[in-house]
Design a protein around this motif. Structure first.
Motif, short mmCIF file in Angstrom:
data_model
loop_
_atom_site.label_atom_id
_atom_site.label_comp_id
_atom_site.label_asym_id
_atom_site.label_seq_id
_atom_site.Cartn_x
_atom_site.Cartn_y
_atom_site.Cartn_z
N HIS A 26 -11.39 -11.73 5.71
CA HIS A 26 -10.00 -11.25 5.82
C HIS A 26 -9.82 -10.04 4.92
O HIS A 26 -10.52 -9.86 3.94
N ARG A 27 -8.89 -9.19 5.33
CA ARG A 27 -8.56 -8.02 4.54
C ARG A 27 -7.13 -7.60 4.84
O ARG A 27 -6.53 -8.06 5.81
N SER A 28 -6.59 -6.74 4.02
CA SER A 28 -5.22 -6.29 4.16
C SER A 28 -5.14 -5.09 5.10
O SER A 28 -6.07 -4.29 5.20
N PHE A 29 -3.99 -4.99 5.80
CA PHE A 29 -3.71 -3.86 6.68
C PHE A 29 -2.31 -3.36 6.38
O PHE A 29 -1.44 -4.14 6.00
N THR A 30 -2.08 -2.09 6.58
CA THR A 30 -0.74 -1.54 6.42
C THR A 30 0.07 -1.85 7.68
O THR A 30 -0.50 -2.18 8.74
N ASP A 31 1.37 -1.74 7.58
CA ASP A 31 2.22 -1.97 8.75
C ASP A 31 1.85 -1.04 9.91
O ASP A 31 1.73 -1.50 11.05
N PRO A 32 1.63 0.27 9.66
CA PRO A 32 1.24 1.14 10.78
C PRO A 32 -0.11 0.73 11.41
O PRO A 32 -0.28 0.82 12.63
N GLN A 33 -1.05 0.26 10.61
CA GLN A 33 -2.33 -0.19 11.16
C GLN A 33 -2.14 -1.41 12.05
O GLN A 33 -2.74 -1.50 13.12
N ILE A 34 -1.31 -2.34 11.62
CA ILE A 34 -1.05 -3.55 12.41
C ILE A 34 -0.37 -3.18 13.71
O ILE A 34 -0.73 -3.68 14.78
N ARG A 35 0.61 -2.30 13.65
CA ARG A 35 1.30 -1.86 14.87
C ARG A 35 0.32 -1.25 15.85
O ARG A 35 0.34 -1.54 17.05
N ALA A 36 -0.59 -0.40 15.35
CA ALA A 36 -1.60 0.23 16.21
C ALA A 36 -2.53 -0.82 16.82
O ALA A 36 -2.91 -0.72 17.99
N MET A 37 -2.88 -1.84 16.05
CA MET A 37 -3.75 -2.90 16.55
C MET A 37 -3.07 -3.70 17.65
O MET A 37 -3.70 -4.07 18.65
N VAL A 38 -1.77 -3.97 17.50
CA VAL A 38 -1.02 -4.68 18.54
C VAL A 38 -0.97 -3.83 19.81
O VAL A 38 -1.25 -4.30 20.91
N THR A 79 6.58 -10.48 14.79
CA THR A 79 7.94 -10.25 15.29
C THR A 79 8.97 -10.70 14.26
O THR A 79 9.93 -9.98 13.96
N LEU A 80 8.79 -11.90 13.70
CA LEU A 80 9.71 -12.39 12.67
C LEU A 80 9.70 -11.49 11.44
O LEU A 80 10.75 -11.21 10.87
N TYR A 81 8.53 -11.04 11.05
CA TYR A 81 8.41 -10.14 9.91
C TYR A 81 9.18 -8.84 10.17
O TYR A 81 9.94 -8.37 9.33
N THR A 82 8.99 -8.28 11.35
CA THR A 82 9.67 -7.03 11.72
C THR A 82 11.18 -7.21 11.75
O THR A 82 11.92 -6.35 11.29
#
Length: 50
Positions: free
Chosen positions: A17-29, A44-47
Motif C-alpha cells: 500500500h502507498r499514499s496517493f494525492t486526490d488528483p492521482q486518485i481521480r485520474a485512477m478512477v 464518493t463519501l469522502y468527496t
C-alpha cells in the motif's frame, strides 16, 4: 483521511500500500484503474464531505 496500520488476512500478506494525492486518485478512477464498489463508495463519501 489518515493512514493507519494495515490489518491484513493471511491471503493479503503480500499486498503493498502507498499514499496517493486526490488528483492521482481521480485520474485512477477516470482511467478505470479503481473499479471496486467499496472503494468508489468510500471515495464518493469522502468527496461529498469536503
Amino acid at each position: 483521511m489518515t493512514e493507519g496500520e494495515p490489518d491484513r488476512e493471511a491471503t493479503e500478506q503480500d499486498m503493498v500500500h502507498r499514499s496517493f494525492t486526490d488528483p492521482q486518485i481521480r485520474a485512477m478512477v477516470l482511467a478505470g484503474e479503481i473499479v471496486d464498489a467499496p472503494s468508489l463508495a468510500a471515495l464518493t463519501l469522502y468527496t461529498m464531505s469536503r
